[in-house]
Scaffold this motif. Sequence first.
Motif, PDB file in Angstrom:
ATOM      1  N   UNK A   1       0.489  -1.247  -0.384  1.00 32.47           N
ATOM      2  CA  UNK A   1       0.398  -0.326  -0.177  1.00 32.47           C
ATOM      3  C   UNK A   1       0.620   0.735   0.171  1.00 32.47           C
ATOM      4  N   UNK A   2       2.390   0.831  -0.505  1.00 35.58           N
ATOM      5  CA  UNK A   2       3.059   2.719   0.408  1.00 35.58           C
ATOM      6  C   UNK A   2       3.933   2.926   1.045  1.00 35.58           C
ATOM      7  N   UNK A   3       3.147   1.526   2.616  1.00 32.76           N
ATOM      8  CA  UNK A   3       3.432   2.371   3.773  1.00 32.76           C
ATOM      9  C   UNK A   3       4.820   2.114   4.337  1.00 32.76           C
ATOM     10  N   UNK A   4       5.795   3.532   4.318  1.00 37.83           N
ATOM     11  CA  UNK A   4       6.655   3.345   5.120  1.00 37.83           C
ATOM     12  C   UNK A   4       7.052   2.969   6.633  1.00 37.83           C
ATOM     13  N   UNK A   5       7.953   1.891   7.013  1.00 36.24           N
ATOM     14  CA  UNK A   5       8.489   1.282   8.500  1.00 36.24           C
ATOM     15  C   UNK A   5       8.867   2.123   9.033  1.00 36.24           C
ATOM     16  N   UNK A   6       9.010   3.325  10.437  1.00 35.15           N
ATOM     17  CA  UNK A   6      10.121   3.457  10.609  1.00 35.15           C
ATOM     18  C   UNK A   6      10.450   2.492  11.634  1.00 35.15           C
ATOM     19  N   UNK A   7       9.683   2.709  12.238  1.00 34.31           N
ATOM     20  CA  UNK A   7      10.265   1.504  13.169  1.00 34.31           C
ATOM     21  C   UNK A   7       9.944   0.924  14.072  1.00 34.31           C
ATOM     22  N   UNK A   8       9.613  -0.692  14.622  1.00 37.95           N
ATOM     23  CA  UNK A   8       8.943  -1.698  15.892  1.00 37.95           C
ATOM     24  C   UNK A   8       8.986  -1.076  17.047  1.00 37.95           C
ATOM     25  N   UNK A   9       7.802  -1.739  17.300  1.00 36.16           N
ATOM     26  CA  UNK A   9       7.552  -0.981  18.604  1.00 36.16           C
ATOM     27  C   UNK A   9       7.047  -2.551  19.668  1.00 36.16           C
ATOM     28  N   UNK A  10       7.485  -1.657  21.107  1.00 38.03           N
ATOM     29  CA  UNK A  10       7.919  -2.696  22.319  1.00 38.03           C
ATOM     30  C   UNK A  10       5.759  -3.402  22.700  1.00 38.03           C
ATOM     31  N   UNK A  11       6.858  -4.797  23.137  1.00 41.68           N
ATOM     32  CA  UNK A  11       5.842  -5.786  23.040  1.00 41.68           C
ATOM     33  C   UNK A  11       6.006  -6.525  24.684  1.00 41.68           C
ATOM     34  N   UNK A  12       5.436  -7.390  25.585  1.00 40.41           N
ATOM     35  CA  UNK A  12       5.965  -7.725  26.741  1.00 40.41           C
ATOM     36  C   UNK A  12       6.173  -9.376  26.386  1.00 40.41           C
ATOM     37  N   UNK A  13       7.088 -10.050  26.982  1.00 37.53           N
ATOM     38  CA  UNK A  13       8.158 -11.573  26.752  1.00 37.53           C
ATOM     39  C   UNK A  13       6.051 -11.958  26.035  1.00 37.53           C
ATOM     40  N   UNK A  14       6.916 -12.717  25.205  1.00 36.39           N
ATOM     41  CA  UNK A  14       5.515 -13.351  24.345  1.00 36.39           C
ATOM     42  C   UNK A  14       4.627 -12.906  23.702  1.00 36.39           C
ATOM     43  N   UNK A  15       3.949 -11.778  24.142  1.00 33.89           N
ATOM     44  CA  UNK A  15       2.709 -10.788  23.899  1.00 33.89           C
ATOM     45  C   UNK A  15       2.078 -11.435  24.993  1.00 33.89           C
ATOM     46  N   UNK A  16       2.566 -11.695  25.819  1.00 31.76           N
ATOM     47  CA  UNK A  16       1.094 -12.487  27.103  1.00 31.76           C
ATOM     48  C   UNK A  16       1.034 -11.752  27.891  1.00 31.76           C
ATOM     49  N   UNK A  17       1.208 -10.436  27.990  1.00 30.21           N
ATOM     50  CA  UNK A  17       1.273 -10.121  29.204  1.00 30.21           C
ATOM     51  C   UNK A  17       0.179  -8.194  29.191  1.00 30.21           C
ATOM     52  N   UNK A  18       0.131  -7.415  29.851  1.00 27.30           N
ATOM     53  CA  UNK A  18      -1.465  -6.536  29.323  1.00 27.30           C
ATOM     54  C   UNK A  18      -0.480  -5.257  30.095  1.00 27.30           C
ATOM     55  N   UNK A  19       1.010  -5.489  30.062  1.00 34.15           N
ATOM     56  CA  UNK A  19       1.559  -4.725  30.806  1.00 34.15           C
ATOM     57  C   UNK A  19       2.909  -4.857  29.789  1.00 34.15           C
ATOM     58  N   UNK A  20       3.193  -3.232  29.199  1.00 36.28           N
ATOM     59  CA  UNK A  20       4.699  -4.244  28.365  1.00 36.28           C
ATOM     60  C   UNK A  20       5.764  -3.099  29.105  1.00 36.28           C
ATOM     61  N   UNK A  21       6.686  -4.821  29.392  1.00 36.23           N
ATOM     62  CA  UNK A  21       7.649  -4.428  29.821  1.00 36.23           C
ATOM     63  C   UNK A  21       8.370  -5.812  29.460  1.00 36.23           C
ATOM     64  N   UNK A  22       9.701  -5.758  29.127  1.00 32.45           N
ATOM     65  CA  UNK A  22      10.138  -7.222  28.981  1.00 32.45           C
ATOM     66  C   UNK A  22      12.314  -7.232  29.327  1.00 32.45           C
ATOM     67  N   UNK A  23      12.922  -7.714  29.523  1.00 30.82           N
ATOM     68  CA  UNK A  23      14.448  -8.128  29.946  1.00 30.82           C
ATOM     69  C   UNK A  23      14.792  -7.629  28.800  1.00 30.82           C
ATOM     70  N   UNK A  24      14.446  -7.506  27.522  1.00 27.53           N
ATOM     71  CA  UNK A  24      15.334  -7.190  26.345  1.00 27.53           C
ATOM     72  C   UNK A  24      15.307  -6.037  26.238  1.00 27.53           C
ATOM     73  N   UNK A  25      13.914  -4.896  26.681  1.00 26.02           N
ATOM     74  CA  UNK A  25      14.388  -3.859  25.695  1.00 26.02           C
ATOM     75  C   UNK A  25      13.601  -3.016  26.945  1.00 26.02           C
ATOM     76  N   UNK A  26      13.360  -3.569  28.062  1.00 28.57           N
ATOM     77  CA  UNK A  26      12.808  -2.281  29.303  1.00 28.57           C
ATOM     78  C   UNK A  26      11.319  -1.864  29.268  1.00 28.57           C
ATOM     79  N   UNK A  27      10.579  -1.492  29.561  1.00 25.93           N
ATOM     80  CA  UNK A  27       9.275  -1.190  30.002  1.00 25.93           C
ATOM     81  C   UNK A  27       9.335   0.146  28.824  1.00 25.93           C
TER      82      UNK A  27
END
Length: 470
Positions: free
Chosen positions: A112-138
């Motif tokens: 569709x022509x979109x340009x990806x400027x970045x990738x956004x954080x998620x909790x481990x395994x995307x299995x929490x309702x709060x976004x924090x992880x040991x790899x990228x932080x809070x």
Amino acid sequence: MWQWSAVDTAKAIRSGKASAEEVVDAHIRRMREANPAINAVVVDLSEPAAKAAKAADKALAKGKPIGPLHGVPVTVKINVDVEGQANSNGVSAFKETIAPADSPVVANLKKAGAIIIGMTNTPEFSMRAFTDNPLHGLTRNPWDPAITCGGSSGGAGASMAAGIGCIAHGNDIGGSLRWPAFCNGIATIKPTQGRIPAFNPSAPAERPLMAQFMSSQGPLARSVADVALGLEVMAARDPRDPWWVPAPLDGPKPAGPLRVAVAKIPSDMDVDRDVLGLVRSAADHLAEAGYDVAEVEVPDLAGTWQLWADLIMTELHVLQEKQMREVAGADFKQTLDSFLSVANLLDGEGYMRAIAQRSRILRNWLLFLEDYPVVLTPLSVKPTPAVNADLGGAQRVKDLFWNDVRFMSSINVLGLPAAVVPVGLLEGKPIGVQLIASRYREDICLAAAAAIEHRAGTVVQKLWKRKAAG
């Protein structure tokens, strides 16, 4: 330019009012300004994005065919495949899991022509309702660093509220699009299962069956019109998803005013009266827009929620838990223990009976939606909780999921579409409402959300003015 909507940005680039290079540069500068305080974007793709913007302008100048998001900056969650980038899913052990090809939703955005400027954080395994992880932080909420940005698409939600990108990609298996939208004061749609194709080429195995049926890819944005545009683009066919359905984006126009069921609140739910007051305001907005609004009890909300918990946790326990615990951090393991404590782990017969029961419950909801094509519910009956509130023990997790957001996760087991739109601020923080419709009637969800937005307004501009003044 970073404050423009996706719809207006695409128009500006097509008309020559602005170049893709100018727009992408504005969003990259905004990302560098706003992201350090919130840590929403954890993979910076500004260098390839700048090159893609130049190529987009050249293509437009040569008169080549362009897509509906030509030159528009977007973000993508770190749990889907972007060719050449790591699909870490917030797990340190997966930081070198490089995607061999784009996932369908990423491929559709690029087509569709979109340009990806970045990738956004998620909790481990995307299995929490709060976004924090040991790899990228809070990841912090731009409205208030003391409250959560939600999860698991918390980075996506925070990036949208902060003005980083025009549309954010996210996904939702228990509320992971709608909860961050609620927490960050933006809009979203969890589409019907099968609407947007999904597949990760890097995945070593397929997901369990009911997890496939409960999970949806989708857009988050600052306005309902941008959500609709994102949905249109993401929903293009991809043969790699066997569950994709070629359903039209717009269904038959209903005759007469649509009936709206304002969901009655179960007597065992502990609610915040001010939050429910804003839900009533949303109902009033719909009535003013010509909808026929009535308070109605929805079909077996408690049983629907418990079925979601039992099925998803049983599949995870049998097929995924051992491998997860081998690589996960302590916070994830604690939250997983809490999740398991609120579910009934099923044996083989119980699992098959639960799947059969899903058909009965879904049938009852579909019949209900024949009478009330729109269901208005709270997304949460409480304000946004504190950062990492799920680490308060099993009872806190039960209070959050069983009490506060019972209307949210129930919808995943049914595979129905549900939108979230902000309706106002409570003590300076956003509150949204949920709108549910029948299968493949995202258009009905979004029309009702747009009617509320038209009267309540969008809220992120208030955040930006506050930040600028402060």
